[in-house]
Scaffold this motif. Structure first.
Motif, mmCIF file in Angstrom:
data_model
loop_
_atom_site.group_PDB
_atom_site.id
_atom_site.type_symbol
_atom_site.label_atom_id
_atom_site.label_comp_id
_atom_site.label_asym_id
_atom_site.label_seq_id
_atom_site.Cartn_x
_atom_site.Cartn_y
_atom_site.Cartn_z
ATOM 1 N N SER A 19 -11.718 33.194 -3.309
ATOM 2 C CA SER A 19 -11.976 32.704 -4.660
ATOM 3 C C SER A 19 -10.723 32.047 -5.212
ATOM 4 O O SER A 19 -9.598 32.417 -4.853
ATOM 5 N N GLY A 20 -10.920 31.075 -6.085
ATOM 6 C CA GLY A 20 -9.794 30.404 -6.714
ATOM 7 C C GLY A 20 -10.264 29.205 -7.494
ATOM 8 O O GLY A 20 -11.407 29.149 -7.955
ATOM 9 N N HIS A 21 -9.387 28.241 -7.662
ATOM 10 C CA HIS A 21 -9.789 26.984 -8.291
ATOM 11 C C HIS A 21 -8.990 25.837 -7.684
ATOM 12 O O HIS A 21 -7.933 26.037 -7.073
ATOM 13 N N GLY A 22 -9.511 24.627 -7.853
ATOM 14 C CA GLY A 22 -8.834 23.438 -7.370
ATOM 15 C C GLY A 22 -9.282 22.221 -8.159
ATOM 16 O O GLY A 22 -10.481 22.026 -8.386
ATOM 17 N N PHE A 23 -8.320 21.412 -8.611
ATOM 18 C CA PHE A 23 -8.672 20.202 -9.346
ATOM 19 C C PHE A 23 -7.599 19.144 -9.111
ATOM 20 O O PHE A 23 -6.502 19.447 -8.611
ATOM 21 N N ILE A 24 -7.896 17.912 -9.430
ATOM 22 C CA ILE A 24 -6.959 16.800 -9.313
ATOM 23 C C ILE A 24 -6.245 16.648 -10.646
ATOM 24 O O ILE A 24 -6.894 16.510 -11.694
ATOM 25 N N GLU A 25 -4.940 16.699 -10.619
ATOM 26 C CA GLU A 25 -4.169 16.657 -11.861
ATOM 27 C C GLU A 25 -4.466 15.400 -12.666
ATOM 28 O O GLU A 25 -4.552 14.306 -12.126
ATOM 29 N N ALA B 295 0.819 -1.214 0.000
ATOM 30 C CA ALA B 295 0.000 0.000 0.000
ATOM 31 C C ALA B 295 0.850 1.260 0.000
ATOM 32 O O ALA B 295 0.368 2.330 -0.389
ATOM 33 N N GLN B 296 2.114 1.166 0.418
ATOM 34 C CA GLN B 296 2.967 2.350 0.513
ATOM 35 C C GLN B 296 3.919 2.496 -0.668
ATOM 36 O O GLN B 296 4.670 3.472 -0.738
ATOM 37 N N LEU B 297 3.891 1.561 -1.596
ATOM 38 C CA LEU B 297 4.752 1.621 -2.767
ATOM 39 C C LEU B 297 4.055 2.338 -3.914
ATOM 40 O O LEU B 297 2.823 2.429 -3.967
ATOM 41 N N ASP C 198 -2.734 1.000 -9.463
ATOM 42 C CA ASP C 198 -3.542 1.930 -8.672
ATOM 43 C C ASP C 198 -2.685 3.110 -8.210
ATOM 44 O O ASP C 198 -1.676 2.940 -7.524
ATOM 45 N N ILE C 199 -3.097 4.318 -8.563
ATOM 46 C CA ILE C 199 -2.362 5.531 -8.167
ATOM 47 C C ILE C 199 -3.246 6.469 -7.349
ATOM 48 O O ILE C 199 -2.944 7.654 -7.217
ATOM 49 N N THR C 200 -4.326 5.945 -6.780
ATOM 50 C CA THR C 200 -5.251 6.793 -6.024
ATOM 51 C C THR C 200 -4.524 7.558 -4.924
ATOM 52 O O THR C 200 -4.755 8.755 -4.727
ATOM 53 N N GLY C 201 -3.647 6.887 -4.218
ATOM 54 C CA GLY C 201 -2.911 7.539 -3.147
ATOM 55 C C GLY C 201 -1.805 8.466 -3.620
ATOM 56 O O GLY C 201 -1.207 9.182 -2.808
ATOM 57 N N GLU C 202 -1.520 8.473 -4.912
ATOM 58 C CA GLU C 202 -0.446 9.306 -5.459
ATOM 59 C C GLU C 202 -0.983 10.536 -6.181
ATOM 60 O O GLU C 202 -0.193 11.330 -6.709
#
Length: 558
Positions: A391-397, A295-297, A363-367
Motif C-alpha cells: 500500500s502507498g501512493h504515487g503521483f506526478i509532481e 530532446a536532451q536539453l 515541453d517538460i514531459t521528460g523532466e
C-alpha cells in the motif's frame, strides 16, 4: 636517473595553509612498485607558499622539485611549465588547495597499466563542496564516450599518459582564466585511445577554501565564458566525426558552458554586450544544434537557444529573471499545463503570440518527477497461499491526478523480465497525493501469466499514469514513518523475502519453499517399535515366539 612512473604537478599561488596537507598527501602515497616525482610550480606567491615548497623539497629531495616563477595570472601557465619538465610516464594535475587519498596514485596507475589507458579518473570527494559523482558508480576499465558520464567531470584532476600530451600537443590555453580546464580535458577525451574510471577508492579530495579563493565562479566576465564555449565546440568539431560521441560532447557544452552562461549576470551586461553574446550563441546553435540534442536539453535551455537564434533579447531577459526568482524562492513558481499527453512549463511568453516561441521549447514531459511513498508491506491469507499486500501512493509532481492508472512493476534482475501488478485506488489523507493512494495484492504463485514467479531477485517499480502522462521509478525509498518491518512469506511452492536495498528500495527474493517432513503415522511408529523390540530380544527369542504362535494356531483349526 630512472624515469618515475608518475609526475604529480602542483601549480601553487598563495595556497597556504592548504598547501601543507596537499604536499603531505603526495609524499605519503602508497605506491607499491611505482615511483613518483612531485613537480611544484610557485606562480609568484606572496604568502609563504614558496618557502613551504622549498621546505618540502629539502626534506624530500628525491621526490619534490620546485620551480619559482613570476605570477602568470592563472593556472594554465604553471601547468604548461610542468608538462614541459615532467619526467613521469604519467602526469597528474593536483591543485594546491586539495589533497590525495593515500592509495590514489597506485590505484589509478594500476588501472592505466592494465588497460593501456591514456586518461584515468579517480573518485572525487568534496570537502565542504559538491563534486561530480555520477561517473563514479562503478569501476570502468574502458569508458564508452558516447554514453559515459565522464563528460560531467571536465576538471584536469586526472591521470594523463604523458605521451598523449606530448604527441598531441595538449596544453592549457593561457589567454583564458576560466574554462581552460574544460577545453583541455575535452581535447584529451576526444584523442585518448582508452579512458578508465576508478570508483571504489577515494582518490581526489576537492577542498572549498574558507576565502573561496579557489572557486572560479567568482569570475564574472561572461564574454569570456561564451568565448571558451565557442573554442570547445570548435575543438569538438575538429576532433570528432558526426555521431554519438560528438553529440555527447556537444550536449555537455550546450548545457554546461554555452546556454547556462545566460545566468543572472546576463541582464547586468550592457545591451551591446548582450547582443554580442547572443550572436556567439546563435552561431554555435545554427552550426551544431540538432533535434537529438534538443530532446536532451531542459526547457530553459531550449528557450535560451531559441531566443538567441531569433534575437529575442527582451524575452530572454524575462525568462532569466523569472528563473532567478524561482531559485530565490526555492520552489517552482510556474504552473504546468497538460495538453494531449504533453506537459508544458508556463515560463514567461508561453503561448505568447507576439514572441512566437514554440510550445516545444516549454515541453517538460521528460523532466517530470514522481512522488511516491510505501505505507505497508503485509502478508495476507493462509500459510500455503499467501498474498503480499503493498500500500502507498504515487503521483506526478505538480500535475493534477485524474483517473489514476497506477501499477506496480516487478523486474527480474539479470534478464529484465517484467510482471505488472494492477492496483486498487484508495483514499489518502496526504493533501499532495489527493486520489493517488493505492493497494496492490501480489500472489507470487500466480503473478507470472497465471503461473509462479521464477526464482531470483525481483526489483519493485511504480508506474504512475494520469492525463496521458506517465512516470516510473524504483519504489520504496520513501516510506511511512510507522511502516512495519517487512516479513518473509510464501505462496504455493515459493518462499518470498521482501527486503530493502542499500538505496532503500523494495525488492523481493523469490526461492523454493523448503520441504517439511511429514509426521510419522501411528502404523509406522508401531512397526518401528516392534523392530526395536526385536533387536532387544534377539533372533532366538523371536523364533521361539513364532513356534509357540504356530502351535497355538494349529490347535484351533477344525
Amino acid at each position: 636517473m630512472s624515469e618515475p612512473t608518475v609526475t604529480v604537478v602542483i601549480g601553487a599561488y598563495n595556497a597556504m595553509p592548504y598547501l601543507t596537507r596537499c604536499l603531505e598527501s603526495v609524499v605519503e602515497q602508497s605506491l607499491g612498485d611505482h615511483t613518483l616525482e612531485c613537480l611544484a610550480v610557485d606562480d609568484g606567491s606572496t604568502d609563504g607558499t614558496g618557502k613551504e615548497l622549498d621546505r618540502f623539497a629539502a626534506a624530500h629531495p628525491a621526490v619534490v622539485r620546485v620551480v619559482h616563477q613570476r605570477n602568470s595570472g592563472g593556472p594554465s601557465g604553471p601547468r604548461n611549465v610542468a608538462i614541459a619538465q615532467a619526467r613521469g610516464r604519467y602526469v597528474f594535475f593536483l591543485d594546491a588547495d586539495d589533497y590525495l587519498g593515500p592509495n590514489a596514485m597506485r590505484r589509478m596507475i594500476d588501472m592505466a597499466e592494465r588497460n593501456g589507458s591514456d586518461v584515468v579518473l579517480g573518485k572525487y570527494v568534496g570537502v565542504d563542496c559538491e563534486v561530480p559523482r555520477s561517473m563514479f558508480e562503478s569501476n570502468q576499465e574502458v569508458v564508452d564516450l558516447a554514453t559515459s558520464r565522464v563528460w560531467n567531470a571536465l576538471t584536469p584532476h586526472k591521470l594523463f599518459r604523458r605521451s598523449l600530451l606530448l604527441e598531441r600537443g595538449l596544453r592549457f590555453d593561457e589567454d583564458i582564466r576560466i574554462g581552460e580546464d574544460r577545453l583541455f580535458v575535452t581535447k584529451a577525451y576526444l584523442q585518448a585511445s582508452v579512458i578508465s574510471v576508478v570508483a571504489d577508492e577515494d582518490c581526489y579530495y576537492k577542498v572549498k577554501r574558507a576565502d573561496q579563493g579557489n572557486i572560479t565562479s567568482s569570475y564574472s566576465d561572461l564574454g569570456k565564458r561564451f568565448e571558451v564555449a565557442r573554442r570547445i565546440m570548435a575543438a569538438i568539431a575538429a576532433l570528432s566525426e558526426p555521431g554519438p560521441v560528438r553529440d555527447a560532447a556537444l550536449l555537455r557544452t550546450f548545457r554546461g558552458g554555452l546556454l547556462d552562461s545566460f545566468s543572472w549576470r546576463f541582464p547586468l551586461m550592457e545591451e551591446s554586450e548582450q547582443t554580442e553574446a547572443m550572436a556567439v550563441v546563435k552561431a554555435e546553435v545554427e552550426r551544431f544544434y540538432t533535434p537529438e540534442l534538443d530532446a536532451q536539453l531542459t526547457a530553459p535551455h531550449r528557450i535560451f537557444a531559441h531566443c538567441a537564434r531569433h534575437g529575442l533579447r527582451r524575452e530572454l531577459i524575462d525568462v532569466i529573471e523569472f528563473l532567478k526568482e524561482e531559485r530565490a524562492r526555492r520552489r517552482p513558481a510556474h504552473e504546468v499545463v497538460v495538453d494531449q499527453g504533453r506537459a508544458y512549463a508556463t515560463y514567461p511568453h508561453f503561448r505568447d503570440g507576439t514572441a512566437g516561441i514554440p510550445d516545444s521549447c516549454y515541453d517538460i514531459t521528460g523532466e517530470l518527477r514522481q512522488d511516491d511513498r510505501l505505507d505497508a508491506v503485509q502478508w495476507r491469507g493462509g500459510r500455503r497461499r499467501g498474498v503480499l499486500r503493498l500500500s502507498g501512493h504515487g503521483f506526478i509532481e505538480r500535475v493534477r491526478t485524474r483517473e489514476p492508472a497506477t501499477e506496480l512493476v516487478l523486474r527480474r534482475r539479470g534478464d529484465g523480465q517484467e510482471v505488472r501488478v494492477p492496483t486498487r485506488p484508495v483514499p489518502t489523507a496526504d493533501p499532495d497525493a489527493g486520489p493517488a493512494g493505492f493497494t496492490a495484492d501480489l500472489d507470487p504463485a500466480r503473478a507470472l501469466d497465471g503461473g509462479p514467479l521464477t526464482h531470483g531477485v525481483w526489483d519493485v517499480y511504480l508506474d504512475v499514469r494520469t492525463q496521458g502522462l506517465s512516470t516510473r521509478r524504483r519504489f520504496g525509498a520513501r516510506k511511512a514513518a510507522d511502516l512495519a518491518p517487512a516479513t518473509s512469506g510464501g505462496s504455493g511452492r515459493l518462499a518470498v523475502k521482501p527486503y530493502y536495498t542499500a538505496y532503500g528500495n523494495l525488492s523481493l527474493d523469490v526461492t523454493a519453499r523448503k520441504k517439511t517432513r511429514r509426521p510419522k503415522t501411528l502404523k509406522r511408529r508401531v512397526g518401528s517399535g516392534l523392530r526395536g523390540l526385536g533387536r532387544r530380544l534377539g533372533g532366538r527369542k523371536l523364533r521361539r515366539i513364532a513356534r509357540l504362535r504356530g502351535r497355538s494356531t494349529a490347535s484351533t483349526r477344525p
